[in-house]
Design an enzyme around this catalytic site. Sequence first.
Site, PDB file in Angstrom:
ATOM      1  N   CYS A  10      39.922  47.856  48.978  1.00  0.00           N
ATOM      2  CA  CYS A  10      39.663  47.067  47.785  1.00  0.00           C
ATOM      3  C   CYS A  10      39.985  45.618  48.137  1.00  0.00           C
ATOM      4  O   CYS A  10      40.426  45.327  49.250  1.00  0.00           O
ATOM      5  CB  CYS A  10      40.517  47.575  46.633  1.00  0.00           C
ATOM      6  N   CYS A  82      35.681  48.858  45.270  1.00  0.00           N
ATOM      7  CA  CYS A  82      35.251  47.721  44.457  1.00  0.00           C
ATOM      8  C   CYS A  82      34.102  47.025  45.181  1.00  0.00           C
ATOM      9  O   CYS A  82      33.983  47.105  46.404  1.00  0.00           O
ATOM     10  CB  CYS A  82      36.402  46.757  44.172  1.00  0.00           C
ATOM     11  N   CYS A  89      33.445  43.560  53.571  1.00  0.00           N
ATOM     12  CA  CYS A  89      33.670  44.421  54.735  1.00  0.00           C
ATOM     13  C   CYS A  89      32.463  45.329  54.938  1.00  0.00           C
ATOM     14  O   CYS A  89      32.543  46.534  54.754  1.00  0.00           O
ATOM     15  CB  CYS A  89      34.941  45.244  54.531  1.00  0.00           C
TER      16      CYS A  89
END
Length: 136
Positions: A10, A82, A89
């Site tokens: 996240c 999220c 990423c």
Amino acid sequence: MKKKKVLFLCTHNSARSQIAEGLLRTIYGDKYESYSAGTEVTRVNPYVFKSMVEAGIDLSSHRSKHLQEFIKDEFDYVVTVCDNAREACPYFPNAKHRIHKSFSDPSKFTGTEEEILAGVATVREEIRNWLEETFG
């Protein structure tokens, strides 16, 4: 049987990824090793600590971790929880599988402590249900 390794990502590793790590370890710890990290490091949300204690899960030893701590490790699954983490990423070099499932951000909840805790509990249960469907 070797446990499969799962990394939850996240943005801040403060809420959703921490919840997912704790829940997977508690529910399916016999099958999975769970970890969590963020694209930025902050602190674990205090409402998450409280909400997880309500669910019988102690996260007091958890800290916010940067994904670089795990970048060289091999994982069976890297799960972004999220949209920001998915965008920040897009590639994790040693992941066999990537999964994305976005959940509401508890750090954006407002109101009384009771209202915020109720919101966090809702997200916690959404994550629990998703983990059961996905990893159960």
